[in-house]
Scaffold this motif. Structure first.
Motif, PDB file in Angstrom:
ATOM      1  N   GLU A 245     -15.666  -2.928  -2.530  1.00 29.85           N
ATOM      2  CA  GLU A 245     -14.786  -1.847  -2.058  1.00 29.85           C
ATOM      3  C   GLU A 245     -15.146  -1.463  -0.621  1.00 29.85           C
ATOM      4  OE1 GLU A 245     -15.228   2.261  -3.492  1.00 29.85           O
ATOM      5  OE2 GLU A 245     -13.089   2.204  -3.965  1.00 29.85           O
ATOM      6  N   LYS A 246     -16.438  -1.329  -0.369  1.00 29.68           N
ATOM      7  CA  LYS A 246     -16.891  -0.959   0.978  1.00 29.68           C
ATOM      8  C   LYS A 246     -16.478  -2.045   1.979  1.00 29.68           C
ATOM      9  CE  LYS A 246     -20.996   0.327   3.634  1.00 29.68           C
ATOM     10  NZ  LYS A 246     -20.606  -0.521   4.744  1.00 29.68           N
ATOM     11  N   ASP A 247     -16.672  -3.303   1.570  1.00 30.40           N
ATOM     12  CA  ASP A 247     -16.320  -4.414   2.452  1.00 30.40           C
ATOM     13  C   ASP A 247     -14.823  -4.385   2.783  1.00 30.40           C
ATOM     14  OD1 ASP A 247     -17.073  -7.039   3.725  1.00 30.40           O
ATOM     15  OD2 ASP A 247     -15.531  -7.744   2.326  1.00 30.40           O
ATOM     16  N   ALA A 248     -14.001  -4.075   1.775  1.00 28.51           N
ATOM     17  CA  ALA A 248     -12.556  -4.035   2.020  1.00 28.51           C
ATOM     18  C   ALA A 248     -12.202  -2.889   2.973  1.00 28.51           C
ATOM     19  CB  ALA A 248     -11.804  -3.895   0.705  1.00 28.51           C
ATOM     20  N   TYR A 249     -12.796  -1.721   2.745  1.00 32.50           N
ATOM     21  CA  TYR A 249     -12.539  -0.600   3.681  1.00 32.50           C
ATOM     22  C   TYR A 249     -13.002  -0.969   5.090  1.00 32.50           C
ATOM     23  CZ  TYR A 249     -11.330   2.846   0.032  1.00 32.50           C
ATOM     24  OH  TYR A 249     -10.708   3.536  -0.981  1.00 32.50           O
ATOM     25  N   ASP A 250     -14.188  -1.595   5.186  1.00 33.04           N
ATOM     26  CA  ASP A 250     -14.756  -1.909   6.504  1.00 33.04           C
ATOM     27  C   ASP A 250     -13.934  -2.950   7.256  1.00 33.04           C
ATOM     28  OD1 ASP A 250     -16.814  -0.206   5.963  1.00 33.04           O
ATOM     29  OD2 ASP A 250     -18.333  -1.763   5.607  1.00 33.04           O
ATOM     30  N   ARG A 251     -13.433  -3.960   6.540  1.00 31.85           N
ATOM     31  CA  ARG A 251     -12.860  -5.118   7.246  1.00 31.85           C
ATOM     32  C   ARG A 251     -11.337  -5.174   7.228  1.00 31.85           C
ATOM     33  NH1 ARG A 251     -14.154 -10.555   6.140  1.00 31.85           N
ATOM     34  NH2 ARG A 251     -14.610 -10.194   3.942  1.00 31.85           N
ATOM     35  N   TYR A 252     -10.683  -4.268   6.492  1.00 29.47           N
ATOM     36  CA  TYR A 252      -9.227  -4.370   6.329  1.00 29.47           C
ATOM     37  C   TYR A 252      -8.499  -4.410   7.695  1.00 29.47           C
ATOM     38  CZ  TYR A 252      -4.443  -3.341   4.900  1.00 29.47           C
ATOM     39  OH  TYR A 252      -3.073  -3.389   4.719  1.00 29.47           O
ATOM     40  N   ALA A 253      -8.820  -3.455   8.572  1.00 31.26           N
ATOM     41  CA  ALA A 253      -8.078  -3.354   9.844  1.00 31.26           C
ATOM     42  C   ALA A 253      -8.263  -4.621  10.671  1.00 31.26           C
ATOM     43  CB  ALA A 253      -8.546  -2.123  10.623  1.00 31.26           C
ATOM     44  N   LEU A 254      -9.486  -5.129  10.670  1.00 31.66           N
ATOM     45  CA  LEU A 254      -9.790  -6.335  11.432  1.00 31.66           C
ATOM     46  C   LEU A 254      -8.998  -7.536  10.903  1.00 31.66           C
ATOM     47  CD1 LEU A 254     -11.912  -7.218  13.605  1.00 31.66           C
ATOM     48  CD2 LEU A 254     -13.289  -8.036  11.684  1.00 31.66           C
ATOM     49  N   VAL A 255      -8.994  -7.658   9.591  1.00 32.89           N
ATOM     50  CA  VAL A 255      -8.299  -8.771   8.952  1.00 32.89           C
ATOM     51  C   VAL A 255      -6.794  -8.679   9.220  1.00 32.89           C
ATOM     52  CG1 VAL A 255      -7.604  -9.457   6.623  1.00 32.89           C
ATOM     53  CG2 VAL A 255     -10.016  -9.329   7.194  1.00 32.89           C
ATOM     54  N   VAL A 256      -6.252  -7.469   9.183  1.00 32.78           N
ATOM     55  CA  VAL A 256      -4.812  -7.299   9.435  1.00 32.78           C
ATOM     56  C   VAL A 256      -4.496  -7.686  10.885  1.00 32.78           C
ATOM     57  CG1 VAL A 256      -2.940  -5.596   9.599  1.00 32.78           C
ATOM     58  CG2 VAL A 256      -4.456  -5.605   7.610  1.00 32.78           C
ATOM     59  N   GLU A 257      -5.394  -7.335  11.787  1.00 33.68           N
ATOM     60  CA  GLU A 257      -5.196  -7.738  13.193  1.00 33.68           C
ATOM     61  C   GLU A 257      -5.184  -9.257  13.317  1.00 33.68           C
ATOM     62  OE1 GLU A 257      -8.018  -6.332  16.236  1.00 33.68           O
ATOM     63  OE2 GLU A 257      -7.386  -4.323  15.617  1.00 33.68           O
ATOM     64  N   GLU A 258      -6.125  -9.889  12.637  1.00 31.79           N
ATOM     65  CA  GLU A 258      -6.173 -11.361  12.675  1.00 31.79           C
ATOM     66  C   GLU A 258      -4.888 -11.950  12.111  1.00 31.79           C
ATOM     67  OE1 GLU A 258     -10.950 -11.632  11.921  1.00 31.79           O
ATOM     68  OE2 GLU A 258      -9.652 -12.833  10.638  1.00 31.79           O
ATOM     69  N   LEU A 259      -4.395 -11.323  11.047  1.00 32.65           N
ATOM     70  CA  LEU A 259      -3.181 -11.840  10.400  1.00 32.65           C
ATOM     71  C   LEU A 259      -1.953 -11.674  11.296  1.00 32.65           C
ATOM     72  CD1 LEU A 259      -3.705 -10.480   6.790  1.00 32.65           C
ATOM     73  CD2 LEU A 259      -3.496 -12.885   7.414  1.00 32.65           C
ATOM     74  N   ALA A 260      -1.988 -10.694  12.160  1.00 35.18           N
ATOM     75  CA  ALA A 260      -0.825 -10.430  13.009  1.00 35.18           C
ATOM     76  C   ALA A 260      -0.492 -11.662  13.852  1.00 35.18           C
ATOM     77  CB  ALA A 260      -1.081  -9.229  13.898  1.00 35.18           C
ATOM     78  N   GLY A 261      -1.490 -12.495  14.098  1.00 38.21           N
ATOM     79  CA  GLY A 261      -1.250 -13.727  14.856  1.00 38.21           C
ATOM     80  C   GLY A 261      -0.736 -14.857  13.976  1.00 38.21           C
ATOM     81  N   VAL A 262      -0.671 -14.615  12.673  1.00 36.73           N
ATOM     82  CA  VAL A 262      -0.267 -15.678  11.744  1.00 36.73           C
ATOM     83  C   VAL A 262       1.175 -15.466  11.339  1.00 36.73           C
ATOM     84  CG1 VAL A 262      -0.707 -16.692   9.470  1.00 36.73           C
ATOM     85  CG2 VAL A 262      -2.611 -15.792  10.828  1.00 36.73           C
ATOM     86  N   LYS A 263       1.986 -16.524  11.492  1.00 34.73           N
ATOM     87  CA  LYS A 263       3.397 -16.420  11.097  1.00 34.73           C
ATOM     88  C   LYS A 263       3.505 -16.458   9.573  1.00 34.73           C
ATOM     89  CE  LYS A 263       7.544 -18.347  12.895  1.00 34.73           C
ATOM     90  NZ  LYS A 263       8.156 -19.638  13.091  1.00 34.73           N
ATOM     91  N   PRO A 264       4.165 -15.454   8.959  1.00 40.99           N
ATOM     92  CA  PRO A 264       4.288 -15.494   7.501  1.00 40.99           C
ATOM     93  C   PRO A 264       5.134 -16.678   7.041  1.00 40.99           C
ATOM     94  CG  PRO A 264       5.542 -13.669   8.407  1.00 40.99           C
ATOM     95  CD  PRO A 264       4.833 -14.311   9.560  1.00 40.99           C
ATOM     96  N   ARG A 265       4.855 -17.193   5.829  1.00 36.25           N
ATOM     97  CA  ARG A 265       5.678 -18.268   5.259  1.00 36.25           C
ATOM     98  C   ARG A 265       7.042 -17.711   4.869  1.00 36.25           C
ATOM     99  NH1 ARG A 265       3.089 -20.324   0.268  1.00 36.25           N
ATOM    100  NH2 ARG A 265       2.193 -18.260   0.108  1.00 36.25           N
ATOM    101  N   LEU A 266       8.112 -18.519   5.052  1.00 37.67           N
ATOM    102  CA  LEU A 266       9.451 -18.037   4.677  1.00 37.67           C
ATOM    103  C   LEU A 266       9.803 -18.480   3.281  1.00 37.67           C
ATOM    104  CD1 LEU A 266      11.282 -18.601   8.065  1.00 37.67           C
ATOM    105  CD2 LEU A 266      10.405 -16.465   7.134  1.00 37.67           C
TER     106      LEU A 266
END
Ligand SMILES: Cc1cc2nc3c(=O)[nH]c(=O)nc-3n(C[C@H](O)[C@H](O)[C@H](O)COP(=O)(O)OP(=O)(O)OC[C@H]3O[C@@H](n4cnc5c(N)ncnc54)[C@H](O)[C@@H]3O)c2cc1C
Length: 429
Positions: free
Chosen positions: A408-429
């Motif tokens: 849980e702590k890891d998810a709270y700590d890293r969520y924003a970072l991971v979402v930023e990384e994902l922003a560069g990834v094109k979602p599958r259609l």
């Protein structure tokens, strides 16, 4: 006394969970705790069909962290758990090799080892006490997701039921994988099966060869030989005994299977093994032995569906071999992380929550999965000329990255970072 881990206010997120194994229950309880509204579908009519399965299961500190946040659960578990913090390892012909102590890990959290069905029952009862809408006798037949409205759902008893997100936690034969992977795919044999037994200690109390297992409190021992490891323990103040051993799966059935086992059949795999092991197998009462095929899967390319509203968790995403001692703990971590990602994304951005969940879990869970074959090989292919000089070679690896971990702590700590990384990834259609 104020609740140390109160339920968060309603998030407005509707969640469907499929399967009431350890993964599904953990996801349901954690989603409920985060304020999401949960409906859980489980195919069995009577939960005892699952919880009467007798076998030892271990939760390591990384898995048991979640239980601390579920009022009353840890105390109930401790009351029926094995009271040992060591494992005594023997050569298969009977010579003692080494004692591995788990005491140094206490700072990381609790190790809970107990009867799989009884521990499962405690978690199930907690889910019921939380008021989660659990529908037994509800076999999910299919999954779907739609753009308009942006939803996912399941077909159960011929009815379509929709929600914001669907969590497929149906174990190794998951139907949810079809919509995630785009095709059917079967689990494969690990090449191994296990015999598992659990019975009252009175069966061995007067047997001079094995009564030492039950005369001085709980015990935990392992016997290591070519292609087999045999684990035995006594539990509940040594009033109950269990043993389990792997053997090569020489059956020709491709699908997973589970049969009543016969001690005489099990003994055929144990020629040349020491009297303790033989006597334990012989003492097993009729109906208390199960022979169970271990199936496996290569890592899936993804855990989430094309529109990122359906996700696989637990064994449906990543089946574990028992030698990793992590399958159940990782299933619990999945539920904790997913519920947290949904909390942080909010109702309007479910796909981001699921993509973040996958990113937070994927590398860790597969690294944990790889420890299963590694431990099995270390035991089954042990080079005894080296082991006798360095007995610690056959200790289980107990690594801080895996065990000293709060999902849980890891998810709270890293969520924003991971979402930023994902922003560069094109979602599958
Ligand atoms: C012999 C053995 C020993 C093990 N020992 C350990 C151990 O010591 N420590 C450890 O951490 N892990 C261990 N594991 C692994 C661990 O048991 C699993 O990783 C864990 O139980 C997975 O839980 P799950 O909820 O994903 O799946 P499951 O426990 O398989 O639960 C799936 C649930 O989904 C339900 N279901 C299935 N299909 C449907 C459907 N269509 N509709 C509705 N419901 C459905 C099923 O009835 C079931 O209740 C062991 C595994 C084995 C086989």
């Amino acid at each position: 006394m104020p609740d140390k881990f109160p339920r968060l206010p309603p998030s407005g997120i509707k969640v469907i969970v499929v399967g009431a194994g350890f993964a599904g229950l953990a996801a349901a309880i954690e989603c409920d705790r985060k304020g999401h509204s949960v409906t859980l579908f489980e195919k069995v009519d009577d939960i005892d069909e699952i919880t009467r399965i007798g076998d030892i299961i271990s939760f390591d500190p990384n898995g048991s962290k979640a239980f601390e946040r579920w009022p009353g659960v840890v105390d109930s578990m401790e009351a029926i758990a094995r009271q040992t913090d060591w494992l005594d390892l023997y050569h298969h012909e009977g010579l003692f090799v080494t004692r591995q102590s788990f005491a140094p890990e206490k700072a990381w959290g609790r190790r809970i080892n107990g009867h799989r069905g009884q521990l499962h029952s405690i978690i199930y009862r907690h889910a019921v006490e939380c008021g989660i809408d659990i529908r037994l006798g509800s076999r999910v037949e299919d999954y779907f997701e739609t753009d308009y409205p942006p939803q996912a759902g399941v077909v159960v008893n011929g009815q379509r039921v929709s929600a914001d997100v669907v969590i497929a936690a149906e174990g190794v034969r998951s139907r949810g994988r079809k919509i995630v992977l785009g095709s059917e795919e079967n689990p494969k044999s690990s090449g191994y099966a296990v015999y598992r037994a659990w019975f009252p200690a009175d069966r061995i109390r007067n047997n001079p060869v094995i009564q030492h297992l039950v005369t001085h409190g709980d015990t935990h021992m392992g016997f290591i030989g070519p292609d087999i490891h045999f684990l035995a323990s006594s539990i509940k103040d040594a009033t109950e005994v269990n043993w389990v051993f792997t053997h090569i799966d020489d059956g020709n059935i491709e699908e997973s299977w589970q049969f009543p086992g016969k001690p005489s059949e099990a003994l055929k795999y144990l020629e040349g093994w020491c009297p303790v092991v033989h006597e334990l197998v012989k003492a097993t009462p009729d109906g208390r032995l199960i022979d169970h095929k271990l199936v496996y899967r290569d890592p899936l390319p993804t855990f989430i569906s094309p529109k990122a509203r359906i996700t696989l968790i637990g064994d449906s995403a990543h089946p574990f071999l028992p030698t990793s001692i992590q399958g159940a703990s990782q299933s619990i971590e999945d539920g904790v992380v997913l519920a947290t990602c949904l909390e942080l994304s909010g109702k309007d951005d479910i796909p981001t929550a699921l993509r973040a969940y996958e990113k937070l879990r994927y590398a860790r869970v597969h690294r944990a999965q790889a420890t299963g074959p590694k431990t099995r090989e270390r035991w089954h292919k042990a080079d005894w000329s080296k082991v006798w000089k360095n007995p610690e070679m056959i200790h289980l690896e107990r690594e801080p990255w895996l065990l000293n971990f709060d999902a849980e702590k890891d998810a709270y700590d890293r969520y924003a970072l991971v979402v930023e990384e994902l922003a560069g990834v094109k979602p599958r259609l």
